[in-house]
Design an enzyme around this catalytic site. Structure first.
Site, PDB file in Angstrom:
ATOM      1  N   GLY A 430       0.831  -1.199  -0.062  1.00  0.00           N
ATOM      2  CA  GLY A 430       0.020  -0.180  -0.129  1.00  0.00           C
ATOM      3  C   GLY A 430       0.886   1.263   0.076  1.00  0.00           C
ATOM      4  N   GLY A 431       0.106   2.499   0.168  1.00  0.00           N
ATOM      5  CA  GLY A 431       0.956   3.654   0.194  1.00  0.00           C
ATOM      6  C   GLY A 431       1.817   3.841   1.314  1.00  0.00           C
ATOM      7  N   VAL A 435       3.323  -5.466   3.753  1.00  0.00           N
ATOM      8  CA  VAL A 435       3.270  -6.530   4.716  1.00  0.00           C
ATOM      9  C   VAL A 435       3.836  -7.694   4.457  1.00  0.00           C
ATOM     10  CG1 VAL A 435       1.421  -7.432   6.161  1.00  0.00           C
ATOM     11  CG2 VAL A 435       1.210  -5.230   5.430  1.00  0.00           C
ATOM     12  N   ASP A 546     -11.214   6.255   9.744  1.00  0.00           N
ATOM     13  CA  ASP A 546     -11.094   5.737   8.604  1.00  0.00           C
ATOM     14  C   ASP A 546     -11.618   4.356   8.326  1.00  0.00           C
ATOM     15  OD1 ASP A 546     -10.192   6.008   5.932  1.00  0.00           O
ATOM     16  OD2 ASP A 546      -8.221   5.280   6.130  1.00  0.00           O
TER      17      ASP A 546
END
Length: 750
Positions: A430-431, A435, A546
């Site tokens: 991701g940004g 992981v 979020d």
């Protein structure tokens, strides 16, 4: 007779063999040319300086006037001569007595300037002299030409501070009533100028002079005021021979060569014990001569350099307890019998071998020590840069934060767990980073989040996630096991969640695990319960900020786990909102928060409402395939509810559930999406209602009936179709962050 004759011959040969070296070593070095005086008073006069006829000195500049046979003078012009104090051939220096320039000191002290060395082979030594002024609050300066010249410029100046309290006898010039400064190179003439305030003129005697650097330390003149009793002070001049010929000095070597013993550069008809080097001062070529190593004397005269007996000078030989034997230009040491080795080669070899072995071992040890220290400093540097100090500040500045149970993993441990972060171990990207799936030494499976800290904001989010997750212990919230801050980028270690994100199952049909109505209802209830815990059951309320389907993970039993707390906020119990810059994901963002910058628990309720609609419809929060006014799923759902088209927009799997339960859940979502945050239910109320649907059909009927009444009431209010923000604003939000990227903890098993 024969033995006596043989002994006599041997004695004669021995005397003849040793006599030249002994006589040469014992003879005194000649400094003046033959037939010329070598002293005037107490001063030695070596050639090229000389006294008497022109043959005794090199040229007129080197003529010494020995007045009364006691005091030598160097005549510069007919009107100017300087008393000679010392001549040093090896250094190429001449020490003379230079006048003192007095100012405002009465008629007995007329104004005199320093010697003018123009066109002479002499210059004032920069290294050995200092311009000195005895005054206070007066600027004494050196001018490069005469004071009345229009082209004169300042080449040196100093100013001292007045201190009338000084009564002790000063022997140093440190800036109090006296100051010193350096002079430029190749200085041959200068004038002295005093600059003072008008109010101070005519009040104090002041004087300046160029003087030998160490004169204040060597002189016994006492206080500065005693200096005005002197007529002059010692000044060191440097000299070179400019008017030279090859016939006189022989072949001249270049001055850049090192001083050695190469006879090919010797001075022709003089001797092989001296040599001359060619130098240059600007456009004027000059010559300076030296005795070779192991010789001393005057290199400017024939055979002026004689052998130095190093054995008679302990500081020139290193024989120690051994016997020193002088040689021509050198010496040799002989060890005493008791110190001689039985086998020099063996001892020398052993010594060299042991020395090399010791050097290798020491080097290896030092390399290990230095490498370890660098590694420790590197880890400390990464710990500070990755927010270690900020995390410590967060944990120590507030009693509500307790991260003592969060384990600090070592970089070595996590590298081993992830097979040195092998790309085959990647679970998701991701940004904020990547992981990896890892296995700890105890066999437990974990997820290692390798963050990409690019700026201060993301660093704060990283620390915030550690602090927030350390306060949470809930079965439907991803558990933080620990972190590592000693690597180049920070690492977070979570419990391993094997079945990916909820978003994948909603929008990508999975035949192995289809999202039936019962599963959707259970997942919604679990998410609502976790949010209810965060809002009202945690020690301090926590706003997630979020909530979206990509931040909901499914474990091995497909239970929901809320993840990604990087932007979450913990607040005081009596605090109703937090005021921050707008942060969230377009499509899930509370319109009230977008307009006011005030995030409340009802903002999380709104995001949950969008997620609930996503479960009901199977559609994305933002979609360009829908009409312009329905690109936002929230708007699309509310309009459909107003137009009684709920069952036209539901996912096909949802139709498998009871119609009354679906209607109740839809009404809960509709209330969560109310534009007025105060009219939205709390997450605790939502949880109770969703759990009620699961408990019994009777409770479901009761909740359904209650919801229908509320929906009817809501329809009486004026609710208009709306969009969260304009398309242009939405694009800007999408482009500023990773709103549609896979979050760092949204991953699938491998």
């Amino acid at each position: 007779m024969v033995p006596k004759l043989m002994l006599l011959r041997i004695l004669i040969v021995t005397i003849l063999f040793f006599c030249p070296i002994t006589m040469l070593a014992s003879s005194q070095a000649q400094i003046a040319k033959p037939g010329c005086k070598s002293r005037c008073g107490n001063v030695s006069i070596p050639y090229p300086f000389g006294i008497g006829s022109p043959g005794c000195f090199h040229d007129k500049w080197f003529e010494i006037d020995c007045q009364n046979s006691t005091t030598p003078f160097l005549r510069l012009t007919n009107a100017q001569e300087l008393e000679v104090l010392q001549i040093e051939i090896e250094k190429g220096t001449l020490k003379v007595r230079n006048p003192i320039t007095f100012w405002n000191c009465g008629p007995r002290k007329p104004f005199q300037e320093a010697a003018n060395l123009t066109e002479s082979p002499f210059v004032f030594s920069q290294k050995m002299n200092r311009f000195t002024a005895v005054s206070c609050n007066v600027l004494a300066s050196m001018k490069s030409a005469a004071a009345d010249s229009n082209n004169s410029k300042t080449v040196g100046a100093c100013m001292s501070i007045c201190d009338q309290s000084i009564t002790t006898r000063e022997t140093s010039c440190n800036g109090m009533n006296c100051c010193q400064t350096t002079i430029p190179t190749n200085l041959v003439v200068f004038s002295t100028e005093f600059v003072t305030e008008h109010t101070n003129r005519g009040k104090k005697c002041m004087y300046a002079f160029l003087v030998e650097l160490e004169w204040f330390q060597l002189t016994r003149s006492g206080k500065f005021s005693d200096i005005n009793e002197l007529e002059g002070v010692p000044v060191v001049l440097e000299w070179r021979i400019y008017n030279w010929t090859v016939e006189e000095f022989g072949p001249i070597r270049n001055g850049t060569n090192s001083r050695g013993h190469d006879s090919s550069h010797s001075r022709g008809h003089y001797s092989n014990n001296s040599y001359c080097e060619l130098g240059a001062d600007g456009a004027r070529p000059s010559v300076q001569c030296f005795c070779k190593r192991g010789f001393e004397g005057n290199p400017y005269i024939h055979d002026g350099c004689i052998d130095t007996n190093e054995c008679e000078q302990s500081d020139r030989n290193y024989c120690g307890d051994g016997r020193c034997v002088n040689r021509l230009g050198s010496y040799k040491c002989y060890l005493p019998e008791w110190k001689k080795p039985t086998d020099k080669r063996v001892i020398l070899g052993l010594s060299i071998g042991f020395g090399l072995l010791l050097l290798i071992i020491t080097s290896w040890f030092m390399h290990k020590v230095i490498k370890k220290r660098k590694r420790i400093r590197r880890k400390e540097k990464f710990f500070k840069r990755n927010g270690g100090l900020l995390l410590h500040q967060q944990t120590s500045s507030s009693n509500k934060v307790n991260v003592d149970k969060t384990k600090l993993f070592s970089s070595k441990e996590l590298k081993k767990a992830t097979d040195n972060f092998n790309k085959d171990r990647i679970l998701g990207q991701g940004g904020q980073g990547t992981v990896y799936k890892g296995m700890l030494s105890d066999g437990s499976i974990v997820a290692v989040k390798k963050s990409t800290i690019l700026d201060e904001d993301k660093l704060v989010q990283f620390v915030n996630e550690v602090v927030i997750l350390s306060q949470i212990n809930h079965r439907n919230v991803v558990k933080l096991l620990g972190c590592c801050l000693e690597t180049e980028v920070p690492l977070l270690v979570y419990e391993f969640i094997p079945n990916g994100t909820l978003s994948e199952y909603i929008h990508n049909k999975n035949e192995e695990f289809p999202l039936t109505w019962e599963v959707r209802l259970r997942v919604a209830t679990e998410i609502a319960g976790a949010l209810s815990y965060l809002h009202s059951a945690a020690s301090f309320p926590i706003y997630h900020r979020d909530i979206k389907s990509t931040n909901i993970l499914l474990d091995e039993k497909y239970r929901a786990k809320i993840a990604d707390f990087g932007t979450s906020k913990s607040v005081n119990v009596d605090q109703t909102h937090v005021t921050t810059l707008v942060h969230g994901t377009f499509g899930y963002l509370d319109p009230e928060y977008f307009q006011s910058n005030q995030f409340t628990d009802k903002s999380d309720v709104y995001s949950f409402g969008v997620l609930l609609v996503e479960l009901l419809t199977g559609q994305k929060a933002i979609s360009t395939t829908r009409s312009q006014e329905g690109r936002s799923l929230a708007t699309y759902f509310i309009v459909s509810m107003q137009q009684s088209r709920l069952f036209d927009i539901l996912d096909e799997k949802v139709f498998e559930g009871p119609k009354d339960e679906i209607t109740v859940v839809a009404n809960i979502a509709n209330r969560c999406l109310n534009l007025n945050g105060r009219k939205r239910p709390t997450m605790k109320e939502v949880t109770v209602e969703l759990e009620g649907i699961q408990i019994s059909e009777r409770a479901s009927d009761h909740v359904q009936h209650q919801h229908y009444e509320e929906v009817e009431y809501l329809r009486t209010e004026q609710i208009e179709p709306w969009d969260v923000v304009s398309t242009s604003i939405g694009s800007a939000l999408d482009s500023s962050g990773d709103r549609h990227e896979l979050p760092l903890l949204s991953f699938t098993s491998h």
